[in-house]
Design a protein around this motif. Structure first.
Motif, PDB file in Angstrom:
ATOM      1  N   VAL A  24       0.894  -1.184   0.082  1.00 54.59           N
ATOM      2  CA  VAL A  24       0.135  -0.001  -0.028  1.00 54.59           C
ATOM      3  C   VAL A  24       1.001   1.343  -0.032  1.00 54.59           C
ATOM      4  CG1 VAL A  24      -1.721   1.444   1.457  1.00 54.59           C
ATOM      5  CG2 VAL A  24      -1.974  -1.006   0.955  1.00 54.59           C
ATOM      6  N   ALA A  25       1.901   1.044   0.916  1.00 58.59           N
ATOM      7  CA  ALA A  25       2.802   2.181   0.810  1.00 58.59           C
ATOM      8  C   ALA A  25       3.571   2.470  -0.430  1.00 58.59           C
ATOM      9  CB  ALA A  25       4.030   2.156   1.744  1.00 58.59           C
ATOM     10  N   VAL A  26       3.655   1.610  -1.193  1.00 60.35           N
ATOM     11  CA  VAL A  26       4.401   1.594  -2.565  1.00 60.35           C
ATOM     12  C   VAL A  26       3.461   2.207  -3.478  1.00 60.35           C
ATOM     13  CG1 VAL A  26       5.100   0.239  -4.826  1.00 60.35           C
ATOM     14  CG2 VAL A  26       5.915  -0.203  -2.410  1.00 60.35           C
ATOM     15  N   LEU A  27       1.981   1.894  -3.505  1.00 59.97           N
ATOM     16  CA  LEU A  27       1.049   2.280  -4.372  1.00 59.97           C
ATOM     17  C   LEU A  27       0.639   3.988  -4.176  1.00 59.97           C
ATOM     18  CD1 LEU A  27      -1.505  -0.528  -4.323  1.00 59.97           C
ATOM     19  CD2 LEU A  27      -0.320   0.238  -6.173  1.00 59.97           C
ATOM     20  N   MET A  28       1.021   4.379  -2.898  1.00 61.08           N
ATOM     21  CA  MET A  28       0.841   5.683  -2.517  1.00 61.08           C
ATOM     22  C   MET A  28       2.032   6.537  -2.584  1.00 61.08           C
ATOM     23  SD  MET A  28      -2.556   5.520  -1.187  1.00 61.08           S
ATOM     24  CE  MET A  28      -2.712   7.062  -0.690  1.00 61.08           C
ATOM     25  N   CYS A  29       3.061   5.932  -2.520  1.00 61.16           N
ATOM     26  CA  CYS A  29       4.317   6.665  -2.903  1.00 61.16           C
ATOM     27  C   CYS A  29       5.066   6.644  -3.915  1.00 61.16           C
ATOM     28  CB  CYS A  29       5.068   6.353  -1.555  1.00 61.16           C
ATOM     29  SG  CYS A  29       6.894   7.220  -1.407  1.00 61.16           S
ATOM     30  N   GLY A  30       4.927   5.425  -4.613  1.00 61.58           N
ATOM     31  CA  GLY A  30       5.450   5.060  -5.955  1.00 61.58           C
ATOM     32  C   GLY A  30       6.904   4.371  -5.845  1.00 61.58           C
ATOM     33  N   GLY A  31       7.758   4.705  -6.687  1.00 62.50           N
ATOM     34  CA  GLY A  31       9.034   4.004  -6.932  1.00 62.50           C
ATOM     35  C   GLY A  31      10.034   4.036  -5.536  1.00 62.50           C
ATOM     36  N   PRO A  32      10.067   5.352  -5.000  1.00 64.34           N
ATOM     37  CA  PRO A  32      10.916   5.571  -3.731  1.00 64.34           C
ATOM     38  C   PRO A  32      10.692   4.279  -2.737  1.00 64.34           C
ATOM     39  CG  PRO A  32      10.419   7.683  -4.598  1.00 64.34           C
ATOM     40  CD  PRO A  32       9.408   6.641  -5.145  1.00 64.34           C
ATOM     41  N   CYS A  33       9.257   4.310  -2.572  1.00 65.67           N
ATOM     42  CA  CYS A  33       8.928   3.299  -1.167  1.00 65.67           C
ATOM     43  C   CYS A  33       9.227   1.769  -1.743  1.00 65.67           C
ATOM     44  CB  CYS A  33       7.427   3.279  -1.058  1.00 65.67           C
ATOM     45  SG  CYS A  33       7.255   4.908   0.053  1.00 65.67           S
ATOM     46  N   PHE A  34       9.039   1.527  -3.203  1.00 60.76           N
ATOM     47  CA  PHE A  34       9.346   0.159  -3.793  1.00 60.76           C
ATOM     48  C   PHE A  34      10.770  -0.534  -3.098  1.00 60.76           C
ATOM     49  CE2 PHE A  34      10.816  -2.863  -6.842  1.00 60.76           C
ATOM     50  CZ  PHE A  34       9.719  -3.791  -6.771  1.00 60.76           C
ATOM     51  N   ALA A  35      11.774   0.444  -2.961  1.00 60.75           N
ATOM     52  CA  ALA A  35      13.224   0.112  -2.510  1.00 60.75           C
ATOM     53  C   ALA A  35      13.010  -0.361  -1.057  1.00 60.75           C
ATOM     54  CB  ALA A  35      14.063   1.331  -2.604  1.00 60.75           C
ATOM     55  N   TYR A  36      12.123   0.108  -0.376  1.00 58.41           N
ATOM     56  CA  TYR A  36      12.080  -0.434   0.998  1.00 58.41           C
ATOM     57  C   TYR A  36      11.577  -1.689   1.310  1.00 58.41           C
ATOM     58  CZ  TYR A  36      13.778   4.154   2.726  1.00 58.41           C
ATOM     59  OH  TYR A  36      14.508   5.313   2.854  1.00 58.41           O
ATOM     60  N   LEU A  37      10.781  -2.342   0.256  1.00 57.99           N
ATOM     61  CA  LEU A  37      10.249  -3.654   0.484  1.00 57.99           C
ATOM     62  C   LEU A  37      11.291  -4.402   0.611  1.00 57.99           C
ATOM     63  CD1 LEU A  37       7.406  -3.635  -2.432  1.00 57.99           C
ATOM     64  CD2 LEU A  37       7.116  -3.798   0.066  1.00 57.99           C
ATOM     65  N   LYS A  38      12.453  -4.523  -0.053  1.00 57.01           N
ATOM     66  CA  LYS A  38      13.613  -5.356   0.320  1.00 57.01           C
ATOM     67  C   LYS A  38      13.900  -5.351   1.997  1.00 57.01           C
ATOM     68  CE  LYS A  38      18.105  -6.442  -1.048  1.00 57.01           C
ATOM     69  NZ  LYS A  38      19.183  -6.423  -0.239  1.00 57.01           N
ATOM     70  N   VAL A  39      13.847  -4.232   2.415  1.00 59.22           N
ATOM     71  CA  VAL A  39      14.334  -3.969   3.835  1.00 59.22           C
ATOM     72  C   VAL A  39      12.981  -4.686   4.804  1.00 59.22           C
ATOM     73  CG1 VAL A  39      14.660  -2.383   5.671  1.00 59.22           C
ATOM     74  CG2 VAL A  39      15.466  -1.928   3.285  1.00 59.22           C
ATOM     75  N   LEU A  40      12.040  -4.344   4.307  1.00 55.39           N
ATOM     76  CA  LEU A  40      10.787  -4.975   4.809  1.00 55.39           C
ATOM     77  C   LEU A  40      10.873  -6.541   4.922  1.00 55.39           C
ATOM     78  CD1 LEU A  40       7.690  -4.296   6.019  1.00 55.39           C
ATOM     79  CD2 LEU A  40       7.224  -5.436   3.793  1.00 55.39           C
ATOM     80  N   GLU A  41      11.018  -7.134   3.848  1.00 52.08           N
ATOM     81  CA  GLU A  41      11.353  -8.430   3.787  1.00 52.08           C
ATOM     82  C   GLU A  41      12.360  -9.154   4.428  1.00 52.08           C
ATOM     83  OE1 GLU A  41       9.435 -11.060   2.461  1.00 52.08           O
ATOM     84  OE2 GLU A  41       7.979  -9.473   1.764  1.00 52.08           O
ATOM     85  N   GLU A  42      13.480  -8.598   4.634  1.00 50.49           N
ATOM     86  CA  GLU A  42      14.973  -8.844   5.534  1.00 50.49           C
ATOM     87  C   GLU A  42      14.435  -8.805   6.971  1.00 50.49           C
ATOM     88  OE1 GLU A  42      17.746  -5.995   4.012  1.00 50.49           O
ATOM     89  OE2 GLU A  42      18.248  -7.431   2.369  1.00 50.49           O
ATOM     90  N   ALA A  43      13.637  -7.580   7.401  1.00 48.48           N
ATOM     91  CA  ALA A  43      12.941  -7.747   8.718  1.00 48.48           C
ATOM     92  C   ALA A  43      12.293  -8.749   8.996  1.00 48.48           C
ATOM     93  CB  ALA A  43      12.449  -6.238   8.864  1.00 48.48           C
TER      94      ALA A  43
END
Length: 50
Positions: A24-43
């Protein structure tokens, strides 16, 4: 990010719900938030092991 993921899981959120919030953050924010999905998965992975 790890702190927020840990607290979400402690509050009763399922890993799938945390992932959904990330998307949802990616949908709202776009590409910049997409980079954080990797951090989310690692967490999620590191917390699942502990």
């Amino acid at each position: 990010m790890v702190l927020h993921v840990r607290e979400a899981l402690r509050s009763g959120a399922k890993p799938e719900e945390v992932r959904e919030a990330g998307w949802v953050a990616v949908l709202m924010c776009g590409g910049p938030c997409f980079a954080y999905l990797k951090v989310l998965e690692e967490a999620l992975d590191s917390l699942a092991k502990s």
